[in-house]
Design an enzyme around this catalytic site. Sequence first.
Site, PDB file in Angstrom:
ATOM      1  N   ALA A 170     -27.488  17.254 -33.247  1.00 58.69           N
ATOM      2  CA  ALA A 170     -27.621  18.187 -32.640  1.00 58.69           C
ATOM      3  C   ALA A 170     -26.989  19.130 -32.349  1.00 58.69           C
ATOM      4  O   ALA A 170     -27.161  20.498 -32.134  1.00 58.69           O
ATOM      5  CB  ALA A 170     -27.576  17.104 -31.405  1.00 58.69           C
ATOM      6  N   ALA A 216     -28.367  21.893 -35.162  1.00 57.48           N
ATOM      7  CA  ALA A 216     -29.873  22.238 -34.550  1.00 57.48           C
ATOM      8  C   ALA A 216     -28.881  23.896 -33.722  1.00 57.48           C
ATOM      9  O   ALA A 216     -29.641  24.339 -33.748  1.00 57.48           O
ATOM     10  CB  ALA A 216     -30.233  21.342 -33.611  1.00 57.48           C
ATOM     11  N   GLU A 217     -28.156  23.642 -32.729  1.00 53.49           N
ATOM     12  CA  GLU A 217     -27.785  24.174 -31.780  1.00 53.49           C
ATOM     13  C   GLU A 217     -27.238  25.234 -32.282  1.00 53.49           C
ATOM     14  O   GLU A 217     -27.632  26.292 -31.960  1.00 53.49           O
ATOM     15  CB  GLU A 217     -27.134  23.582 -30.462  1.00 53.49           C
ATOM     16  CG  GLU A 217     -26.785  24.627 -29.328  1.00 53.49           C
ATOM     17  CD  GLU A 217     -26.177  24.060 -28.411  1.00 53.49           C
ATOM     18  OE1 GLU A 217     -26.200  24.736 -27.237  1.00 53.49           O
ATOM     19  OE2 GLU A 217     -25.571  22.834 -28.191  1.00 53.49           O
ATOM     20  N   THR A 218     -26.220  25.513 -33.641  1.00 54.18           N
ATOM     21  CA  THR A 218     -26.027  26.654 -34.033  1.00 54.18           C
ATOM     22  C   THR A 218     -26.940  27.493 -34.888  1.00 54.18           C
ATOM     23  O   THR A 218     -27.184  27.984 -34.722  1.00 54.18           O
ATOM     24  CB  THR A 218     -25.147  25.471 -35.048  1.00 54.18           C
ATOM     25  OG1 THR A 218     -23.990  25.102 -34.561  1.00 54.18           O
ATOM     26  CG2 THR A 218     -24.804  27.331 -36.073  1.00 54.18           C
ATOM     27  N   SER A 226     -28.698  28.615 -32.175  1.00 57.34           N
ATOM     28  CA  SER A 226     -28.335  30.092 -31.069  1.00 57.34           C
ATOM     29  C   SER A 226     -28.071  31.036 -32.363  1.00 57.34           C
ATOM     30  O   SER A 226     -28.197  32.296 -31.596  1.00 57.34           O
ATOM     31  CB  SER A 226     -26.679  29.286 -30.353  1.00 57.34           C
ATOM     32  OG  SER A 226     -27.197  28.641 -29.870  1.00 57.34           O
TER      33      SER A 226
END
Length: 172
Positions: free
Chosen positions: A81, A84-86, A89
């Site tokens: 996660a 993925a968020e890195t 974003s």
Amino acid sequence: MDGNDTRAERLAGVPGDYAQEIASAHVPEHLRDWLADVGVGALVAKLGIVFEELSAERSVATMPVAGNTQVVGLLHGGASAALAETLGSFAATLHAGPGRIAVGVDLNATHHRGASEGIVRGVCTAIQLGRTMTSHEIVISDAAGRRVCTARITNLLRDAPVSRPRPESAGA
């Protein structure tokens, strides 16, 4: 380091800069100046994330499984996660442009299979790039190309806050 230092000086190894962090994450050369004042973030460094591509439309990075596992030796879902968020974003921030930031408002991840060794690769693809909101899909695969996780992130695009000087501490 004082306020008169140039970004080039900071990238050249002046103590307190983010040059090593940026280089270790293999940030593409054309984006290094953009990150000179903020780096890539402590979590990116701790997880060992290495960027291969960075753009609003498509971003790619790898992350080692070793060091990012849960108690039974499989890649931790939170590490997937975070990868993925890195990616999502960074892509949203690149789309937002100068003077704007991306703020994650939704992240969901489906874990399809475990990974116990090697590296995983996240490929982030834009679903929607709007004026105030973006959505990206991130597919994380193991070294054999098998899908480990599918994630989607939605980011709100906002004007960057105006930085204010820190107040003096009481009694100083």
